[in-house]
Enzyme design. Structure first.
Site, PDB file in Angstrom:
ATOM      1  N   HIS B  42       0.825  -1.206   0.000  1.00  5.02           N
ATOM      2  CA  HIS B  42       0.000   0.000   0.000  1.00  5.02           C
ATOM      3  C   HIS B  42       0.861   1.258   0.000  1.00  5.02           C
ATOM      4  CE1 HIS B  42      -3.796   2.110   0.725  1.00  5.02           C
ATOM      5  NE2 HIS B  42      -3.141   2.862   1.595  1.00  5.02           N
ATOM      6  N   HIS B  88     -10.648   2.902  -0.627  1.00  9.47           N
ATOM      7  CA  HIS B  88     -10.874   2.452   0.746  1.00  9.47           C
ATOM      8  C   HIS B  88     -11.729   1.190   0.697  1.00  9.47           C
ATOM      9  CE1 HIS B  88     -10.233   4.564   4.825  1.00  9.47           C
ATOM     10  NE2 HIS B  88      -9.106   4.372   4.221  1.00  9.47           N
TER      11      HIS B  88
END
Lengths: 237, 731
Positions: B42, B88
């Site tokens: 990430h 998200h």
């Protein structure tokens, strides 16, 4: 004629109201920080929309304790003009300056959409530029806009002309289908008995320019100016 | 240290060895945690970095490309736009309301961290079929969360897209984009510079929420993911609104050297990125960080992803003024350390040193991987179809069915829950192609959109990637605005699987080519891998956010048909391309065939043509012809404009492909007859096919092909199906 726009922590339509007064109507306007208590020199105080204090606890429930509200109360009791829009309406109700209450929309959802409202009282300082029963297209954006008053109170408000706006369809029919949030009697805005305090859920500042799809909202602000001119700049109603 | 420790945090044995080499010693527990979050996929882009280099990032308007909190593009008159999109997905999969809300909160902070005032939110969402209760639960929660956060912040949510396909049933896609406006002189950056300058943490207090959020984002979802609920952050939009106003005051008064949002990897991410960009180090005492919980360990403080916090480096001597501004907004601002010159992050807990790492080792030290690739076996099976087989005959019924499929149907149920008008700049509201926002004080307007089609990418990643960019640009162009630049969110499965990585590389190559041809560089973005549930990946789903500029707002164009009697014109060409279409999926349940081909040179010409026609005032409406094909584009034009059309065509295409095929590079226009020959000349000069299909007329959509009436439907009845489909499923 000078307007004051109160800024609470979490207000977010303060800038929009300011823009309309300054750039569309080209009239004097200033922000009033919620901690200020000095509001002399203003002729109309606007409590704007938004999420004062995040609407935590209950919409408007915390903002009513802001220092500025004491001054607003005094200003109003002397006949000063006070307009509460959306969250500002909620604050006025919490402060006891207007009758009734606002509950969660019956859909339980936030609703942002154009609505039509009918002017039921065209003689208060905020509507004298409107015709009787005139239909205005003004958008709403709220989650807690479901106006409630006991049947007896509602009758009293109606009798005294305190129900200023009702939701209707584009032809002015006040119907269940035209009621976006479940408000009793389709009430979209009410004033106090003397008419110098108005609370309304629709946002007139959002439709005061042709570019944004309509100018009906401008009539609310122009009414205030007209009323002020007519009275030669004196407070009281 | 036991291998179990670093492995559980997501580090490989080799990476652990590398850390030892960098530090020339064994790292302690806090340090391993810091490396683990910063070297997670990430944060480090370790698998994707090499491929992402293929994307063009330069252009004459670009003021800030990838690598900062957001990209920035010049729009003239001393103004610029900052924008970025971020995923998200995983938090939203297990806690849809907070997951989506904090997605909005994070991206909004990325924008105002750059000194910009957020002026618009957008979102791109994917869920499983709405027939499934879980899909409805996720959809409802996500929309609620997005609305709650954006509405409270007073940022209008003006555009977006929602698709439904079972590929996303377990792992929804929630991509949030924010656009901000900034004066050139007010642009702030996430840099720590100036030896001895203070380092301050401002905003909310630090708690235990969100620890290892970005590690969580770097693994597949499974049965155990529910246990990750504590990894989901909790949002407070009111706090963020105060933070926004305070930060705007800071930049207006020129009080800061740098600032950065504490997003993924929390304080760790902030200190190492700011120091690394500035070529500096920092001494930090975490015992000074305001907490909302007692007994937090250094590890927890360094890794917490509590929301609504920022790290700032004020100009020397302005600390007190900074504190006063935050205090006015009821917020804390605390000095926790200072900038140093040695490039080291020295983290203290009071007197005790708990970590010492070179900043650059965290941001740049992670090895880059070149994952193995393999063309997926499914591609051969799904590609061949005979579109003639899928003509069902009753075209009225077919059109109503397509209009009422949730992917095509009106998304009013969604955007009505978003305040899309606040700030009073939304000139073209949601429901058309792109939204259009005026820029107060100028004659300019900004067009914004977000687009992507996972089905096309599943069937042909290269082509799907190119189409995502092309379609976003087409949406922008339909308002009259010229596309400026792109922000992308790349949602894929597990990149350690060769098939997934093959998809990824091909999508990027397709996007890259389209960005070059359409002259829209990528200025910011985000990669989201590991979008899988129980080993099943989602469709490869790049979403392309785009911003365009219209110099003169008076020239804007809308999607709804207007002007009774005007000619209905199609720019571009319809082909026998039913593959990958929404129609095929609705009618047969099949996701198969070749998606429509895209000729990027033709695409460019069609867009130039549309811009020219709008600029010269020759058209009365323009609408992108995309998912659902010509029939749906016509129906939407009718519904949005509140008018009917009568179409009479001669065509030898098979009817299903003609009506519902999704051939690219097509724009539907209405043109007043007095301009028709001029418009045709403009088109032909640019080599763009120009076909008059019919005229705006009455209250029905009538579609006649080769003398046979295929469709005859009242606009009102189409509108009902289109408007009611999602509310019906959700009630």
């Amino acid at each position: 004629m000078k307007f004051g726009v109160v800024v609470f922590p979490g207000s977010n339509c303060d800038v929009d109201v300011y823009h309309v007064i300054k750039n569309v109507l080209k009239k004097p306007v200033e922000y009033i920080w919620h901690r200020d208590q000095e509001i002399d020199g203003f002729n109309c105080i606007i409590l704007p929309g938004g999420f004062s204090y995040g609407d935590y606890l209950r919409s408007g429930a915390i903002a009513r304790f802001s220092p500025v509200m004491k001054s607003v109360e005094k200003f109003a009791s002397q006949g000063g003009l006070v307009l509460g829009i959306c969250n500002g309406f909620q604050i006025l109700l919490e402060a006891g300056l207007l009758p009734g209450a606002l509950r969660g929309n019956d859909s339980q959802q936030f609703i942002c959409d154009d609505t039509f409202i009918k002017v039921e009282n065209e003689s208060c300082p905020f509507t004298i530029d409107c015709a009787q029963d005139e239909v205005l297209k003004i958008p709403i954006a709220h989650k807690d806009g479901n106006y409630f008053a006991e049947a007896s109170l509602l009758r009293e408000l109606e009798a005294k002309g305190q129900v200023v706006f009702r939701y209707c369809d584009h032809e002015g029919r006040v119907s269940r289908e035209a009621n976006p949030n479940g408000s009793v009697g389709n009430v979209a805005g009410v004033c106090n008995e003397s008419g110098n305090i108005l609370g309304m859920m629709p946002h007139p500042e959002r439709c005061a320019e042709e570019l944004l799809g309509g100018e009906d909202g401008k009539k609310i602000f122009k009414s205030v100016l007209k009323w002020w001119e007519k009275r030669g700049g004196r407070r009281g109603s | 240290m036991e291998a179990k420790v670093w492995r559980e945090m997501g580090l490989t044995d080799r990476e652990y060895e590398l850390i030892k080499e960098i530090l020339k010693r064994e790292p302690n527990y806090v340090e391993v945690g810091m490396f683990a979050v910063m070297w997670s996929e990430h944060c480090s882009y370790k698998s994707s970095r090499a491929v992402l280099k293929k994307l063009p990032t330069q252009g004459p308007h670009v003021l800030q490309g990838p690598g900062e909190n957001a990209g920035i593009v010049d729009i003239g008159e001393g103004l610029a736009v900052a924008f970025k999109v971020e995923s998200h997905n995983h938090p939203s999969a297990i806690e849809p309301f907070q997951g989506a809300a904090t997605g909005v909160g994070g991206i909004v902070r990325d924008i105002f961290t750059m000194g910009a005032r957020p002026i618009a939110n957008l979102n791109s969402l994917r869920f499983g079929d709405l027939e499934k209760p879980r899909s409805r639960y996720l959809f409802n929660g996500v929309v609620n969360g997005i609305g709650w956060y954006g509405n409270c912040m007073g940022i209008p949510t003006v555009a977006g897209e929602v698709y439904f396909d079972n590929s996303y049933a377990g792992n929804p896609i929630v991509n949030a984009m924010c656009v901000g406006l900034v004066k050139h002189g007010d642009i702030a950056r996430g840099v720590a510079a100036g030896k001895g300058n203070a380092v301050m943490v401002v905003g909310a207090r630090t708690g235990r929420d969100g620890i290892h959020g970005c590690t969580f984002a770097s693994e597949e979802l499974s049965e155990e993911s529910e246990d990750r609920r504590p990894s989901v952050q909790v949002g407070d939009p009111f706090m963020e609104k105060l933070l926004l106003e305070a930060c705007q005051e800071l930049t207006a008064k020129n009080l800061i050297v740098g600032m950065q949002d504490m997003g993924a990897a929390g304080l760790t991410g902030c200190v190492c990125e700011m120091a690394s960009r500035g070529g500096t180090g920092m001494n930090i005492d975490i015992s000074l960080v305001p907490r909302r919980e007692k007994g937090m360990t250094p590890y927890e403080v360094m890794l917490s992803e509590s929301q609504e916090r920022m790290l700032i480096v004020p100009r020397a001597g302005s600390e007190e003024e900074v504190k006063a501004i935050f205090s006015k907004w009821g917020l804390e601002a605390v000095v926790i350390g200072e900038v140093t010159e040695d490039g080291l992050l020295n983290i203290f807990d009071g007197e005790e040193k708990v970590a010492c790492i070179p900043a650059a080792a965290l941001t740049k030290g992670c090895p880059a991987y070149s994952p193995e690739e393999r063309e997926p076996a499914y591609l051969k099976e799904v590609r061949e179809i005979d579109s003639g087989k899928y003509s069902f005959g009753n075209w009225n019924k077919a059109l109503l069915k397509v209009l009422s499929s949730p992917t095509i149907a009106s998304k009013k149920w969604v955007y009505r829950q978003y305040d899309y008008m606040v700030q009073t700049d939304t000139v073209i509201v949601p429901g058309g192609d792109a939204a259009l926002l005026r820029v107060k004080g100028t004659s300019k307007a900004l067009a914004v959109t977000i687009d992507g089609n996972g089905r096309y990418c599943y069937l042909d990643p290269f082509c799907g990637g190119a189409i995502a960019v092309a379609e976003a640009a087409r949406n922008i162009v339909c308002t009259g605005a010229r596309p400026l630049a792109v922000t992308d969110c790349l949602n894929f499965g597990n990149p350690e699987k060769p098939e997934i990585f093959w998809q990824f590389r091909n999508v990027i190559e397709g996007m890259s080519k389209a960005c070059r041809v359409l002259e829209t560089p990528v200025v910011s973005g985000n990669v989201s891998f590991y979008n899988e549930t129980a080993g099943e990946p989602v469709f490869p789903t790049p979403t392309v956010g785009m911003v365009g500029l219209l110099e003169n707002i008076e020239k804007r164009c809308k999607a709804g048909f207007s002007g009774e009697g005007d000619a209905v014109v199609l720019l571009g060409e319809s082909k026998d391309e039913l593959g990958g279409s929404e129609y095929l999926k609705i009618m047969t349940g099949l996701v198969s065939g070749k998606p429509p081909v895209i000729d990027l040179e033709l695409e460019k010409a069609v867009q130039e043509c549309c811009l020219k026609l709008i600029d010269q005032g020759l058209v009365s409406s323009a609408h992108d012809c995309s998912e659902g094909g010509l029939a749906v584009a016509l129906a939407e034009g009718c519904i949005i404009g509140g008018r009917g059309v009568k179409i009479e065509m001669i065509s030898d295409l098979n009817p299903a492909a003609l009506l519902f095929g999704e051939s690219q590079s097509r724009i539907l226009l209405t043109v007043p007859w007095e301009h028709i020959s001029k418009a045709e000349t403009v088109s032909l000069d640019l080599g763009v096919p120009f076909n008059i299909l019919g005229r705006v007329k009455g209250r029905s959509l009538t579609f006649i092909v080769n003398g046979t009436k295929f469709i005859d439907l009242e606009v009102g009845s189409m509108e009902r199906e289109w408007l009611e489909a999602i509310p019906c499923l959700m009630s």
